[in-house]
Design a protein around this motif. Structure first.
Motif, mmCIF file in Angstrom:
data_model
loop_
_atom_site.group_PDB
_atom_site.id
_atom_site.type_symbol
_atom_site.label_atom_id
_atom_site.label_comp_id
_atom_site.label_asym_id
_atom_site.label_seq_id
_atom_site.Cartn_x
_atom_site.Cartn_y
_atom_site.Cartn_z
ATOM 1 N N THR A 68 0.824 -1.286 0.044
ATOM 2 C CA THR A 68 0.040 0.075 -0.052
ATOM 3 C C THR A 68 0.815 1.113 -0.005
ATOM 4 O O THR A 68 0.103 2.276 -0.017
ATOM 5 N N CYS A 69 2.103 1.112 -0.006
ATOM 6 C CA CYS A 69 3.015 2.128 0.208
ATOM 7 C C CYS A 69 4.181 2.377 -0.877
ATOM 8 O O CYS A 69 4.951 3.200 -0.755
ATOM 9 N N TRP A 70 4.050 1.488 -1.758
ATOM 10 C CA TRP A 70 5.009 1.304 -2.784
ATOM 11 C C TRP A 70 5.270 2.353 -3.717
ATOM 12 O O TRP A 70 6.427 3.263 -3.570
ATOM 13 N N GLU A 71 4.370 3.223 -4.014
ATOM 14 C CA GLU A 71 4.313 4.271 -4.834
ATOM 15 C C GLU A 71 4.894 5.462 -4.051
ATOM 16 O O GLU A 71 5.531 6.148 -4.764
ATOM 17 N N VAL A 114 14.260 -4.373 -2.213
ATOM 18 C CA VAL A 114 13.372 -5.565 -1.892
ATOM 19 C C VAL A 114 12.235 -5.926 -2.895
ATOM 20 O O VAL A 114 11.779 -6.970 -3.370
ATOM 21 N N GLY A 115 11.799 -4.658 -3.533
ATOM 22 C CA GLY A 115 11.072 -4.720 -4.953
ATOM 23 C C GLY A 115 9.460 -4.622 -4.496
ATOM 24 O O GLY A 115 8.824 -4.559 -5.719
ATOM 25 N N ASP A 116 9.105 -4.456 -3.334
ATOM 26 C CA ASP A 116 7.819 -4.120 -3.153
ATOM 27 C C ASP A 116 7.706 -3.501 -1.578
ATOM 28 O O ASP A 116 8.678 -3.668 -0.974
ATOM 29 N N VAL A 123 7.640 -8.775 9.260
ATOM 30 C CA VAL A 123 9.073 -9.096 9.664
ATOM 31 C C VAL A 123 9.840 -8.741 8.594
ATOM 32 O O VAL A 123 9.633 -9.357 7.446
ATOM 33 N N GLY A 124 10.806 -7.929 8.835
ATOM 34 C CA GLY A 124 11.997 -7.370 7.967
ATOM 35 C C GLY A 124 11.298 -6.325 6.902
ATOM 36 O O GLY A 124 11.415 -6.246 5.723
ATOM 37 N N THR A 125 10.228 -5.697 7.278
ATOM 38 C CA THR A 125 9.507 -4.473 6.580
ATOM 39 C C THR A 125 10.638 -3.565 6.277
ATOM 40 O O THR A 125 11.624 -3.393 6.736
ATOM 41 N N VAL A 130 13.480 2.929 3.728
ATOM 42 C CA VAL A 130 13.019 3.687 2.943
ATOM 43 C C VAL A 130 12.615 5.117 3.503
ATOM 44 O O VAL A 130 13.041 6.213 3.418
ATOM 45 N N LEU A 131 11.576 5.240 4.038
ATOM 46 C CA LEU A 131 10.754 6.154 4.590
ATOM 47 C C LEU A 131 11.472 6.903 5.811
ATOM 48 O O LEU A 131 11.386 8.121 6.083
ATOM 49 N N GLY A 132 11.959 6.070 6.664
ATOM 50 C CA GLY A 132 12.781 6.464 8.062
ATOM 51 C C GLY A 132 14.039 7.157 7.410
ATOM 52 O O GLY A 132 14.381 8.587 7.967
ATOM 53 N N SER A 133 14.782 6.536 6.687
ATOM 54 C CA SER A 133 16.028 6.946 6.169
ATOM 55 C C SER A 133 15.775 8.368 5.101
ATOM 56 O O SER A 133 16.578 9.236 5.434
ATOM 57 N N ALA A 134 14.614 8.429 4.244
ATOM 58 C CA ALA A 134 14.396 9.906 3.819
ATOM 59 C C ALA A 134 14.130 10.710 4.520
ATOM 60 O O ALA A 134 14.660 11.996 4.376
ATOM 61 N N HIS A 135 13.427 10.777 5.664
ATOM 62 C CA HIS A 135 13.424 11.682 6.972
ATOM 63 C C HIS A 135 14.724 12.096 7.497
ATOM 64 O O HIS A 135 14.853 13.365 7.536
ATOM 65 N N ASP A 136 15.335 11.112 7.868
ATOM 66 C CA ASP A 136 16.740 11.273 8.505
ATOM 67 C C ASP A 136 17.499 12.136 7.478
ATOM 68 O O ASP A 136 18.237 12.768 7.943
#
Length: 147
Positions: A68-71, A114-116, A123-125, A130-136
Protein backbone atom coordinates in the motif's frame (compact mmCIF):
# COMPACT_ATOMS: atom_id res chain seq x y z
CA UNK A 1 27.48 -31.00 -45.15
CA UNK A 2 25.02 -28.66 -46.87
CA UNK A 3 23.09 -28.05 -43.67
CA UNK A 4 26.20 -27.00 -41.77
CA UNK A 5 27.23 -24.55 -44.47
CA UNK A 6 23.73 -23.03 -44.64
CA UNK A 7 23.63 -22.71 -40.84
CA UNK A 8 26.98 -20.93 -40.75
CA UNK A 9 25.95 -18.56 -43.54
CA UNK A 10 22.58 -17.83 -41.92
CA UNK A 11 24.26 -17.24 -38.58
CA UNK A 12 26.73 -14.85 -40.18
CA UNK A 13 23.89 -12.95 -41.87
CA UNK A 14 21.94 -12.67 -38.61
CA UNK A 15 25.06 -11.46 -36.82
CA UNK A 16 25.77 -8.89 -39.54
CA UNK A 17 22.18 -7.64 -39.45
CA UNK A 18 22.25 -7.37 -35.67
CA UNK A 19 25.53 -5.44 -35.68
CA UNK A 20 24.22 -3.11 -38.39
CA UNK A 21 21.00 -2.50 -36.50
CA UNK A 22 22.73 -1.85 -33.20
CA UNK A 23 25.32 0.44 -34.71
CA UNK A 24 22.60 2.33 -36.54
CA UNK A 25 20.75 3.02 -33.28
CA UNK A 26 22.95 5.85 -32.25
CA UNK A 27 24.13 8.93 -33.96
CA UNK A 28 26.38 11.77 -33.03
CA UNK A 29 23.31 13.99 -32.72
CA UNK A 30 21.83 12.13 -29.76
CA UNK A 31 25.05 11.49 -27.86
CA UNK A 32 24.39 14.61 -25.80
CA UNK A 33 20.95 13.29 -24.87
CA UNK A 34 22.50 10.14 -23.41
CA UNK A 35 24.31 12.16 -20.75
CA UNK A 36 22.02 12.94 -17.87
CA UNK A 37 22.00 16.56 -16.86
CA UNK A 38 23.02 16.92 -13.24
CA UNK A 39 21.20 19.48 -11.17
CA UNK A 40 22.88 21.47 -8.44
CA UNK A 41 22.96 20.13 -4.91
CA UNK A 42 20.76 23.05 -3.86
CA UNK A 43 18.11 22.23 -6.44
CA UNK A 44 18.32 18.49 -5.74
CA UNK A 45 18.01 19.16 -2.01
CA UNK A 46 14.95 21.34 -2.55
CA UNK A 47 13.32 18.70 -4.75
CA UNK A 48 14.10 15.88 -2.32
CA UNK A 49 12.86 17.78 0.72
CA UNK A 50 9.72 18.79 -1.18
CA UNK A 51 9.05 15.08 -1.82
CA UNK A 52 9.46 14.33 1.89
CA UNK A 53 7.15 17.22 2.79
CA UNK A 54 4.58 16.03 0.23
CA UNK A 55 4.74 12.54 1.73
CA UNK A 56 4.05 13.99 5.17
CA UNK A 57 1.30 16.42 4.12
CA UNK A 58 -0.43 13.71 2.09
CA UNK A 59 -0.70 11.72 5.31
CA UNK A 60 2.34 9.51 4.97
CA UNK A 61 1.67 5.83 4.69
CA UNK A 62 -1.42 5.17 6.76
CA UNK A 63 -2.23 1.66 5.57
CA UNK A 64 -0.37 -1.14 7.32
CA UNK A 65 -0.97 -3.77 4.66
CA UNK A 66 1.85 -4.79 2.31
CA UNK A 67 1.92 -3.09 -1.08
CA UNK A 68 0.00 0.00 0.00
CA UNK A 69 2.99 2.33 0.21
CA UNK A 70 5.16 1.33 -2.75
CA UNK A 71 4.31 4.39 -4.85
CA UNK A 72 5.20 6.74 -2.00
CA UNK A 73 8.46 4.88 -1.44
CA UNK A 74 9.33 5.26 -5.13
CA UNK A 75 8.36 8.94 -5.02
CA UNK A 76 11.02 9.47 -2.36
CA UNK A 77 13.66 7.28 -3.95
CA UNK A 78 13.70 9.05 -7.30
CA UNK A 79 14.74 12.48 -5.95
CA UNK A 80 17.16 10.77 -3.53
CA UNK A 81 18.95 9.25 -6.53
CA UNK A 82 19.05 12.65 -8.22
CA UNK A 83 20.46 14.11 -5.03
CA UNK A 84 23.21 11.49 -4.97
CA UNK A 85 24.15 12.41 -8.56
CA UNK A 86 24.31 16.06 -7.59
CA UNK A 87 26.42 15.23 -4.52
CA UNK A 88 28.79 13.22 -6.71
CA UNK A 89 29.33 16.20 -8.99
CA UNK A 90 29.70 18.80 -6.22
CA UNK A 91 33.34 19.86 -6.04
CA UNK A 92 33.19 22.46 -3.25
CA UNK A 93 33.33 19.76 -0.56
CA UNK A 94 35.06 16.42 -0.41
CA UNK A 95 33.46 12.99 -0.43
CA UNK A 96 33.92 12.73 3.35
CA UNK A 97 31.40 15.54 3.80
CA UNK A 98 28.70 13.37 2.23
CA UNK A 99 29.45 10.14 4.15
CA UNK A 100 26.31 10.21 6.31
CA UNK A 101 24.09 11.29 3.41
CA UNK A 102 25.46 8.51 1.20
CA UNK A 103 24.82 5.98 3.97
CA UNK A 104 21.18 7.09 4.28
CA UNK A 105 20.62 6.91 0.51
CA UNK A 106 22.26 3.47 0.47
CA UNK A 107 19.84 2.35 3.19
CA UNK A 108 16.95 3.66 1.11
CA UNK A 109 18.30 1.71 -1.89
CA UNK A 110 18.49 -1.43 0.26
CA UNK A 111 14.82 -1.02 1.15
CA UNK A 112 13.79 -0.39 -2.45
CA UNK A 113 15.83 -3.38 -3.66
CA UNK A 114 13.29 -5.64 -1.93
CA UNK A 115 11.04 -4.86 -4.89
CA UNK A 116 7.80 -4.01 -3.12
CA UNK A 117 6.35 -2.64 0.08
CA UNK A 118 6.44 -5.32 2.77
CA UNK A 119 3.89 -3.53 4.95
CA UNK A 120 4.12 -1.83 8.32
CA UNK A 121 4.07 -4.85 10.62
CA UNK A 122 5.79 -7.52 8.55
CA UNK A 123 8.97 -9.11 9.82
CA UNK A 124 11.75 -7.50 7.82
CA UNK A 125 9.60 -4.59 6.69
CA UNK A 126 11.42 -2.24 4.36
CA UNK A 127 9.46 0.88 5.23
CA UNK A 128 11.90 2.15 7.89
CA UNK A 129 14.80 1.74 5.46
CA UNK A 130 13.10 3.88 2.82
CA UNK A 131 10.74 6.18 4.69
CA UNK A 132 12.70 6.60 7.90
CA UNK A 133 15.97 7.14 6.08
CA UNK A 134 14.33 9.70 3.78
CA UNK A 135 13.26 11.73 6.81
CA UNK A 136 16.70 11.34 8.40
CA UNK A 137 18.32 12.49 5.15
CA UNK A 138 16.04 15.53 5.00
CA UNK A 139 17.08 16.41 8.56
CA UNK A 140 20.75 15.86 7.71
CA UNK A 141 20.45 18.21 4.74
CA UNK A 142 19.02 20.90 7.03
CA UNK A 143 21.79 20.41 9.56
CA UNK A 144 24.66 20.17 7.08
CA UNK A 145 24.18 22.69 4.28
CA UNK A 146 27.07 23.33 1.95
CA UNK A 147 28.76 26.49 3.06
Amino acid sequence: MGRHTWGKEAGALVLAATVAAVSGCSSSDDSGDAKAKTVSVGDATTTFQAAVTKFDTDGGCLEKEPGTCWEQMQALMTPARDLRKAMNSEKSVGADFWTDAYALIDTMEKGIAVGDDKGATAVGTNRPDVLGSAHDLSDWLDEDPIK
